[in-house]
Design an enzyme around this catalytic site. Structure first.
Site, PDB file in Angstrom:
ATOM      1  N   GLY A   3      74.058 -39.816  80.110  1.00  0.00           N
ATOM      2  CA  GLY A   3      73.119 -39.530  79.039  1.00  0.00           C
ATOM      3  C   GLY A   3      72.017 -40.570  78.944  1.00  0.00           C
ATOM      4  CG  ASP A   4      70.353 -41.436  75.121  1.00  0.00           C
ATOM      5  OD1 ASP A   4      71.555 -41.701  75.283  1.00  0.00           O
ATOM      6  OD2 ASP A   4      69.833 -41.322  73.997  1.00  0.00           O
ATOM      7  CB  ILE A  51      78.880 -31.601  76.411  1.00  0.00           C
ATOM      8  CG1 ILE A  51      79.214 -32.478  75.196  1.00  0.00           C
ATOM      9  CG2 ILE A  51      79.892 -31.791  77.532  1.00  0.00           C
ATOM     10  CD1 ILE A  51      80.479 -32.055  74.472  1.00  0.00           C
ATOM     11  CG  ASP A  52      76.009 -34.820  73.166  1.00  0.00           C
ATOM     12  OD1 ASP A  52      76.975 -34.152  72.749  1.00  0.00           O
ATOM     13  OD2 ASP A  52      76.049 -36.063  73.307  1.00  0.00           O
ATOM     14  CD  GLU A 110      79.518 -35.000  67.417  1.00  0.00           C
ATOM     15  OE1 GLU A 110      80.710 -35.277  67.188  1.00  0.00           O
ATOM     16  OE2 GLU A 110      78.942 -35.299  68.485  1.00  0.00           O
ATOM     17  CG  HIS A 148      87.396 -36.038  72.763  1.00  0.00           C
ATOM     18  ND1 HIS A 148      87.495 -36.343  71.423  1.00  0.00           N
ATOM     19  CD2 HIS A 148      86.648 -37.023  73.326  1.00  0.00           C
ATOM     20  CE1 HIS A 148      86.851 -37.469  71.178  1.00  0.00           C
ATOM     21  NE2 HIS A 148      86.325 -37.900  72.314  1.00  0.00           N
ATOM     22  NE  ARG A 199      83.450 -36.638  76.253  1.00  0.00           N
ATOM     23  CZ  ARG A 199      83.504 -37.750  75.533  1.00  0.00           C
ATOM     24  NH1 ARG A 199      82.789 -37.832  74.422  1.00  0.00           N
ATOM     25  NH2 ARG A 199      84.256 -38.756  75.887  1.00  0.00           N
TER      26      ARG A 199
END
EC number: 2.7.1.11
Length: 320
Positions: free
Chosen positions: A102-103, A126-127, A222, A249, A252
């Protein structure tokens, strides 16, 4: 360039293994060696590095998780950690790197490029909260996992005339909730990007009940609040026999969908092509079904566009 390193960092996402396989496979096809770095940037600093053989890639495309493992390592934000990582890259003769995450992982990729090691970032989360890509690796699988779980929750909600508030992941973004909610015909979808009112949601549940709808499912991102807190606030507007549920989870893990496998394969091979062209400090994405790359710095100055129109769509096609 003779050797390419590969690492996965941050939260794992289904399809990461497909990306690792694609990077390593493309590297080998180009006459290069691929090296796996276990446990992300923590493993890089520790020298937990090994050569990837072709046999290591058998059967990995369909596996969830990451065969290279993952970890969060905030210490890599400091130059001391970066220099230790570079020492290990030199020790193993690694010339360039592909980082999947991710970032936060992209920050590490940029730092390595600034230190002279061309690094390419692949969006593995997954975001679905990375700018300049329509979808991230793992998002589609996570949504499908949620849909399966929500379908099952609907069954029991319908049996008992209950309202369920189901919290899904996404960190600060509402993509996972929006796609999951539309897919199961949610009574309401609550995300950070769209204004919402608890009383309006309560009134909709009452209206649905009065018109013969036996169950109501609210999909909650969330980033708004937890499911149980939402249930408690909802109860202030009536007795809905509501239950809070968190898929957590499960989202994921699991076998990646065909879409995530193909997308990860495309991105992984493309990352090697960019490195062979002598490029680094870039983030790979897919926009309008086309492979693209952007300077990682541009990502930090941009924001992912959430498809908030899905919330309006869900409202329009829901039963009134």
């Amino acid at each position: 360039m003779k050797r390419i390193g590969i690492l996965t960092s941050g939260g794992d996402a289904p399809g990461m293994n497909a990306a690792v396989r694609a990077v390593a496979g493309k590297a080998m096809a180009e006459g290069l060696e691929a090296y796996g770095i276990n446990y992300g940037f923590a493993g890089l600093v520790a020298g937990d590095i090994h050569k990837i053989e072709a046999a290591d890639l058998d059967g990995v495309i369909q596996r969830g998780g990451t065969l290279l493992y993952s970890a969060r390592y905030p210490e890599f934000a400091h130059e001391e950690g970066q220099l230790k990582g570079i020492e290990q890259l030199k020790r193993f003769g690694i010339d360039a790197l592909v980082v999947i995450g991710g970032d936060g992982s992209y920050h590490g990729a940029l730092r390595l490029t600034e230190h002279g090691y061309n690094t390419i970032g692949l969006p593995g989360t997954i975001d679905n909260d990375i700018p300049y890509t329509d979808f991230t690796i793992g998002f589609d699988t996570a949504v499908n996992t949620n849909v399966q779980a929500l379908d099952r929750i609907y069954d029991t909600a319908h049996s008992h005339d209950r309202t369920f508030v189901v919290e899904v992941m996404g960190r600060g973004a509402g993509d996972v909730a929006l796609w999951s909610g539309v897919s199961i015909g949610a009574t309401a979808i609550v995300v950070p990007e769209v204004d919402w009112d608890m009383e309006e949601i309560a009134n909709k549940i009452k209206h649905n009940r009065a018109n013969g709808h036996r169950s109501n499912l609210i999909v909650l991102a969330e980033g708004v609040m937890g499911a149980q807190e939402f249930v408690e606030k909802l109860s202030e507007y009536g007795d809905f026999d509501a239950r809070g549920n968190t898929i957590a989870h499960m989202q994921r893990g699991g076998n990646p969908t065909a879409k995530d496998r193909v997308m990860a394969s495309k991105m992984g091979a493309y990352a090697v092509e960019l490195l062979l062209a002598g490029k680094g400090g870039l983030a790979v994405g897919i926009q309008n079904n086309q492979l693209v790359n952007h300077n990682i710095l541009d990502l930090f100055e941009s924001k992912h566009d959430v498809e908030v129109s899905l919330d309006k769509l869900n409202e329009e096609i829901s039963f009134k």
